[in-house]
Write an enzyme that holds these catalytic residues in place. Structure first.
Site, short mmCIF file in Angstrom:
data_model
loop_
_atom_site.label_atom_id
_atom_site.label_comp_id
_atom_site.label_asym_id
_atom_site.label_seq_id
_atom_site.Cartn_x
_atom_site.Cartn_y
_atom_site.Cartn_z
N HIS A 1 0.57 -1.12 0.15
CA HIS A 1 -0.10 -0.08 -0.04
C HIS A 1 0.90 1.19 0.03
O HIS A 1 0.23 2.17 0.15
CB HIS A 1 -1.04 0.15 1.33
N LYS B 1 -8.76 13.61 4.33
CA LYS B 1 -7.94 12.23 4.65
C LYS B 1 -6.84 12.39 5.68
O LYS B 1 -6.91 13.63 6.28
CB LYS B 1 -7.04 12.35 3.22
N ARG B 2 -5.89 11.68 5.88
CA ARG B 2 -5.01 11.87 7.04
C ARG B 2 -4.06 13.23 6.48
O ARG B 2 -3.90 13.46 5.29
CB ARG B 2 -4.03 10.59 7.10
N LYS C 1 0.37 14.27 0.60
CA LYS C 1 -0.99 14.60 0.46
C LYS C 1 -1.27 16.09 0.28
O LYS C 1 -2.40 16.54 -0.44
CB LYS C 1 -1.91 13.99 1.48
N THR D 1 -8.84 6.15 -1.82
CA THR D 1 -10.27 5.50 -1.99
C THR D 1 -11.22 6.81 -1.66
O THR D 1 -12.48 6.50 -2.27
CB THR D 1 -10.15 4.53 -0.86
N LYS E 1 -15.09 7.72 -3.31
CA LYS E 1 -16.47 8.12 -2.66
C LYS E 1 -16.93 9.57 -3.22
O LYS E 1 -18.06 9.54 -3.32
CB LYS E 1 -16.06 7.91 -1.18
C1 26Q Z 1 3.82 0.60 10.03
C2 26Q Z 1 4.78 0.09 11.14
C3 26Q Z 1 4.66 0.51 12.36
C4 26Q Z 1 3.61 1.36 12.60
C5 26Q Z 1 2.70 1.80 11.79
C6 26Q Z 1 2.56 1.40 10.46
C7 26Q Z 1 1.78 1.70 9.45
C8 26Q Z 1 0.26 1.80 9.77
C9 26Q Z 1 -0.54 2.11 8.78
C10 26Q Z 1 2.02 1.98 7.90
C11 26Q Z 1 0.95 2.30 7.19
C12 26Q Z 1 -0.15 2.44 7.38
C13 26Q Z 1 -1.28 2.49 6.60
C14 26Q Z 1 -1.02 3.05 5.20
C15 26Q Z 1 -2.15 3.36 4.30
O1 26Q Z 1 -3.40 3.66 4.78
N1 26Q Z 1 -2.13 3.19 3.03
C16 26Q Z 1 -3.04 3.71 2.09
O2 26Q Z 1 -3.74 2.55 1.88
C17 26Q Z 1 -4.94 2.83 0.82
C18 26Q Z 1 -5.36 1.68 0.54
O3 26Q Z 1 -4.81 0.88 -0.35
C19 26Q Z 1 -4.48 3.86 -0.38
O4 26Q Z 1 -5.49 4.09 -1.01
C20 26Q Z 1 -3.78 5.09 0.05
O5 26Q Z 1 -3.19 5.73 -1.20
C21 26Q Z 1 -2.52 4.60 0.94
O6 26Q Z 1 -1.67 5.96 1.46
#
Ligand code: 26Q
Length: 821
Positions: free
Chosen positions: A369, A560-561, A566, A668, A672
C-alpha cells in the site's frame, strides 16, 4: 420460517413487518437489556434495536458457516492489523433490506432511527485508507460470495479522538466499548497460546536441514477471539470478522497473589492485556517499538494457528493447506505469518523445510500500500531475534534458500543480491518485512495501475526481475452500499427513478446514467439532490462544531490523513492566495467557496500537526474578515472519521486529490467523492489516473507534474526559490504565512514549515502551485456554468462503477485466490 433441505431455518428477508419489529424491540429491551420502556436510557434502545437485527443475521450466519463447511471449497483469510469499520447498524439494516420497516417500528415507539443510529460508537480500529479498504473488502466479500474470514486485533482504544483546542490537535482516547458491543461474540473455546522470547533447541527427531526445533517461549499470553458477523448485500451471505484480544494465561497467578506478591502477580496480567490495548496511530512512519512487533506477531500467530486448526479439522492433511486456504496479507504488518506458518509446519507437523516453504508460498499473497521509504517496515535484527528467536532462524533459512537459488540461476550482481536479501545490511542489520512478504507469496499486488508500475520500477525492482509473474495490479474500490446507498439515499432514489434498480446489484449499470448527462430536467434534479445534501451538512456542522456555512457556495473538500505528501499545505496556500485576490479585486465575479478540511495527524508528526494549526489559523482570519464574507470560508472539521465522512462525501462539489504524483498509492476517498457526483481536482497520482480514464478528460480537472516529471525534477536540481520569485501570487501567500499574518500571537510559528518549501520543497508545493491555481480558476469558470457543472457531476457518478469494491474483490478471487464464485 421455511425449512431448507439442510434443516436449518432460512429467514424470510423481505417480510419484516414493522409491527413485529417494534414488539421485538420492546421484548429485547425487557428481557435482554433488562429495562422497561419508561426507564430505558437512549443507549438501551440502541442495544435493543441491534439485538433485533442481530438475531435475524444470526440465522444467515449459521447457514453461511454450514455452507462453507459442506462445500469444502477454498477459503480466504484476510489478515489486517486494521479494520476501520465505523458504525455497523445502518449497514446491517440496509443490507438486510429492513430499513423502511425499522424506521416505522421505531417511529411507532416514539423514536427516530437516525437519532438512535447516531448513538452507536464508530468502530475506528484503523488509521485511514488501508483500514477502511479492509472494511469495504469484508462487506464486498460477503456480497459477491467469497467464503472469507477477516482477522485482526480487538483494540480497546482504536484511533484517538481528535479535539481542536485553540486550533491545535489534541488526542484523546476513544472508548468505543464503553457501553458494551452487542455485535461481538466472545469465543473462548477458540483461544490459542502465543509465545514470545525464550530459547530454541534442536528437537529429538530432526528431518532435513534446517530441521525441526523446539521453542520454549519465556513469555506466553492467550489470544481469545471475538467474532462479528459481516452481512453482505441483500443478506445472502454473512461472513466473520474475528478480532483477537490478549489475556494473561493465569489471570492473577493465584499462588503469587496468595503469597502476598500482589505487584508481581498483576504485572504479568497487565503486560498481556496491554498488547491489544491501543492501535498505533501512525499511518506511514515506523513506530520502532517492540510493542508494535509484539502486536503483529500476536494476531498473526493466533490467526494462522486458527487457520491450521480449521484445515486439519476439515481436511485432515496439513499438506493440502494451499488447496483450501488463501491468506491475504494486508501490507507487511502480518508478514511474520510467513515464518510462523513454516514454523508450525516444520516444528509441529513434521513437514520438511522445503515442502513447508512451498506450501507457505502457495498459500500467501501480499498487498503493498505504500512506496514511501519511511513506511516500509523493517525490524532491527537484535529486537526480532530476542522476541522471536525461532522465527529469526527461519528468516535466515528462507534467506539462504532464496539467495542460493538466485545465485544459481542468474548472472546476478552482488548489488542485486543485497537488494533481494531479507536482511538489510546497509547499516544496523534489519529484517525487511516487504522482502519477506514478497518471497513468501505467490502473488504480490499494488492498489492502482500507476502504483503497481512504480512498485516494479522502485522498491521491488530486483525481486520483480527475478519473479516477473508475481506482481499484479488490483485497483482499489469502495463499497457502494455504504458510500452511496446508505449515506446518500436521495441520490440513490434519483438514480433508481432514472435507470431502475439494477445498479444496486451491479455497479457497472450506473453507466446507464450517461444518457441523462445532457438532460436538462435530470441535471436539475441532480443538482437539487446535491443541494439537499449540502443543506444537511450545513445543519450538521452547525450542531457538530458550531460553524455556519452557506449551501449555495461551492463545497471544496479535502478529507484524509494529514501528511506532507497529500499536500494539504498546497490547498491552504491556495486559500491564502485566493483571499488576497478577492480582497484586491472585490469587484470580480468570484465563485463563492467553502474550503473544508478534515483529518488526523499522527501524534508524533510535527509538520502534520502544524498544518492543522495553520488551517485553523487561516480560517480564523478569513472567516472574520467582512471583505470576503460570502465569498470565501475555511472550515476544519474536528475528529474526521467514518461517520463524519458519511456526511461529507455526499455534500461535496469539489474533491481535492492533490498529492505529489507518485506518492499516493491509490486513494479511496477520491472514489467516494466520485460516486456522489463531486468533480475531482487532482494530480495524475494513484487511482486518479484511472478515474480520469473512466470519466473522460473533460470531466475531471488535472493539474501539476506527473510521476515521471516529479522524479526528473528532483534529480535535475530543482530550486524552489526560482519558482517562488517568478510567482508574485505564490510569494505573497508564502510570505504572509511566514511573517505571521495568520499567527500574530506567534509570528514565527510557521517559519519552519514555509522554510521547508523555500529550501528544498520535497513535495513540490511551489513547483505545482501555478498549475494548481490555474486549475482552480478553471473550476470557478465551470461553477458559474451550472449546466456544464451538472453534466460533469452526472458523468462522474455514471462512470464510477469500476470503483466498486465488488469488482476489486472479484479480481482478487479470480487472479489471486482462485476461488470460484
Ligand atoms: C507500520 C509500522 C509501524 C507502525 C505503523 C505502520 C503503518 C500503519 C498504517 C504503516 C502504514 C499504514 C497505513 C497505510 C495506508 O493507509 N495506506 C493507504 O492505503 C490505501 C488503501 O490501499 C491507499 O488508497 C492509500 O493511497 C494509501 O496511502
Amino acid at each position: 420460517m421455511n425449512q431448507q433441505q439442510d434443516g436449518l431455518p432460512r429467514p424470510e428477508p423481505r417480510k419484516f413487518d414493522a409491527e413485529i419489529l417494534s414488539k421485538e424491540i420492546v421484548e429485547r429491551l425487557t428481557y435482554r437489556v433488562g429495562k422497561d420502556a419508561a426507564n430505558a436510557h437512549k443507549h438501551d434502545w440502541l442495544h435493543a434495536v441491534i439485538l433485533v437485527i442481530r438475531d435475524r443475521i444470526i440465522d444467515a450466519w449459521i447457514r453461511t458457516k454450514k455452507e462453507f463447511h459442506d462445500d469444502k471449497g477454498k477459503r480466504v483469510y484476510y489478515l489486517s492489523l486494521e479494520f476501520l469499520i465505523g458504525r455497523l447498524m445502518r449497514d446491517a439494516v440496509s443490507n438486510m433490506e429492513m430499513l423502511d420497516q425499522m424506521q416505522e417500528a421505531l417511529a411507532s415507539l416514539g423514536a427516530d432511527l437516525d437519532v438512535v443510529a447516531e448513538l452507536e460508537p464508530d468502530a475506528a480500529l484503523g488509521n485511514g485508507g488501508l483500514g477502511r479498504l479492509a472494511a469495504c473488502f469484508m462487506e464486498s466479500m460477503a456480497t459477491v460470495g467469497v467464503p472469507a474470514y477477516g482477522y485482526g486485533i480487538r483494540y480497546v482504544n482504536g484511533m484517538f479522538r481528535q479535539e481542536i483546542s485553540d486550533g491545535w490537535q489534541v488526542e484523546l482516547p476513544e472508548t468505543w466499548l464503553a457501553h458494551g458491543n452487542p455485535w461481538e461474540f466472545e469465543r473462548r473455546e477458540c483461544s490459542y497460546e502465543i509465545g514470545f522470547a525464550g530459547k530454541v533447541e534442536a528437537a529429538e527427531q530432526t528431518l532435513g536441514t534446517p530441521g525441526k526445533m523446539t521453542w520454549s517461549p519465556q513469555e506466553r499470553v492467550v489470544a481469545t477471539p471475538y467474532d462479528t458477523p459481516i452481512v453482505g448485500w441483500r443478506g445472502n451471505q454473512v461472513n466473520t470478522l474475528r478480532l483477537w484480544s490478549a489475556q494473561p494465561i493465569d489471570p492473577i497467578l493465584l499462588d503469587k497473589f496468595n503469597a502476598g506478591e500482589h505487584q508481581g502477580a498483576l504485572r504479568e496480567s497487565n503486560r498481556a492485556s496491554s498488547l491489544t490495548r491501543v492501535l498505533y496511530p501512525a499511518d506511514s512512519s515506523i513506530a520502532g517499538q517492540s510493542l508494535r512487533l509484539r502486536q503483529e506477531y500476536f494476531f498473526t500467530s493466533a490467526s494462522i494457528q486458527d487457520i491450521v486448526r480449521r484445515h486439519i479439522q476439515d481436511f485432515g492433511d496439513i499438506k493440502t493447506l494451499h488447496e483450501r486456504a488463501s491468506i491475504q496479507l494486508n501490507d507487511t504488518h502480518p508478514a511474520v505469518g510467513v515464518a510462523e506458518l513454516v514454523r508450525l509446519l516444520v516444528d509441529e507437523h513434521d513437514v520438511e523445510f522445503e515442502e513447508a516453504w512451498d506450501i507457505a508460498r502457495k498459500t500467501f499473497s501480499y498487498t503493498n500500500h505504500t512506496l514511501l521509504p519511511e513506511a516500509l517496515e523493517s525490524w532491527p535484527v537484535p529486537l526480532f531475534e530476542r522476541l522471536l528467536p525461532r522465527h529469526m532462524q527461519l528468516v535466515y533459512a528462507i534467506n539462504a534458500h532464496i539467495l542460493k537459488q538466485v545465485r544459481k540461476s542468474e548472472k546476478i550482481s552482488e548489488e542485486a543480491v543485497s537488494a533481494i536479501s531479507l536482511i538489510d545490511e546497509s547499516g544496523e542489520r534489519r529484517v525487511r518485512m516487504g522482502n519477506l512478504a514478497f518471497v513468501g507469496s505467490h502473488k504480490v499486488n499494488g492498489v492502482s495501475a500507476l502504483h503497481t508500475d512504480l512498485m516494479k520500477q522502485t522498491v521491488f525492482k530486483d525481486l520483480h526481475s527475478l519473479y516477473p509473474e508475481r506482481i499484479n495490479n488490483k485497483t482499489n474500490g469502495v463499497t457502494f452500499r455504504r458510500w452511496l446507498m446508505q449515506c446518500n439515499s436521495e441520490l440513490t432514489h434519483l438514480i433508481e427513478d432514472a435507470i431502475g434498480p439494477a445498479f444496486k446489484d451491479d455497479a457497472e449499470r450506473l453507466a446507464d446514467l450517461n444518457k441523462f448527462a445532457d438532460d436538462a430536467a435530470f441535471q436539475e434534479q441532480f443538482l437539487a439532490v446535491k443541494f439537499k445534501k449540502k443543506e444537511q451538512l450545513t445543519t450538521h456542522l452547525r450542531d457538530y462544531c458550531g460553524v455556519r456555512i452557506d449551501p449555495n457556495a461551492m463545497f471544496d473538500i479535502q478529507i484524509k490523513r494529514i501528511h506532507e505528501y497529500k499536500r494539504q499545505l498546497l490547498n491552504i496556500v491556495h486559500a491564502v492566495a485566493l483571499y488576497d485576490q478577492i480582497r484586491s479585486h472585490p469587484e470580480k465575479d468570484w465563485a463563492p467557496r467553502v474550503k473544508i478540511f478534515g483529518g488526523k495527524a499522527a501524534s508524533s508528526y510535527h509538520n502534520a500537526k502544524l498544518t492543522i494549526k495553520l488551517a485553523n489559523d487561516v480560517a480564523q482570519v478569513i472567516n472574520q474578515d467582512p471583505a470576503v464574507q460570502g465569498l470565501l470560508k475555511v472550515v476544519f472539521v474536528p475528529n474526521y472519521n467514518v461517520s463524519q465522512a458519511e456526511w461529507l462525501f455526499p455534500a461535496a462539489d469539489l474533491s481535492e486529490q492533490i498529492s505529489t504524483a507518485g506518492m499516493e498509492a491509490s486513494g479511496t476517498g477520491n472514489m467516494k467523492f466520485q460516486v456522489n457526483g463531486a468533480i475531482t481536482i487532482g494530480t495524475l497520482d494513484g487511482a486518479n489516473v484511472e478515474i480520469k480514464e473512466h470519466v473522460g478528460d473533460d470531466n475531471i480537472v488535472i493539474f501539476g507534474m506527473d510521476a515521471d516529471e516529479v522524479t526528473a525534477r528532483r534529480a535535475g536540481g530543482y530550486n524552489p526559490r526560482d519558482v517562488i520569485e517568478g510567482s508574485p501570487e505564490l510569494k505573497q501567500a508564502l510570505t504572509a504565512i511566514q511573517t505571521g499574518t495568520f499567527s500574530p500571537d506567534d509570528p514565527f510559528r510557521y517559519q519552519g514549515l514555509i522554510d521547508g518549501i523555500v529550501e528544498h520543497d520535497w513535495f513540490m508545493v511551489a513547483a505545482d502551485f501555478g498549475s494548481y491555481a490555474n486549475a482552480q480558476r478553471h473550476v470557478d469558470e465551470i461553477w458559474k456554468d451550472k449546466k456544464t457543472w451538472a453534466r460533469m457531476a452526472i458523468k462522474n457518478t455514471a462512470n464510477a462503477g469500476f470503483f466498486s469494491s465488488d469488482r476489486t474483490i472479484r479480481q482478487y478471487a479470480e487472479d489471486i485466490w482462485k476461488v470460484g464464485l
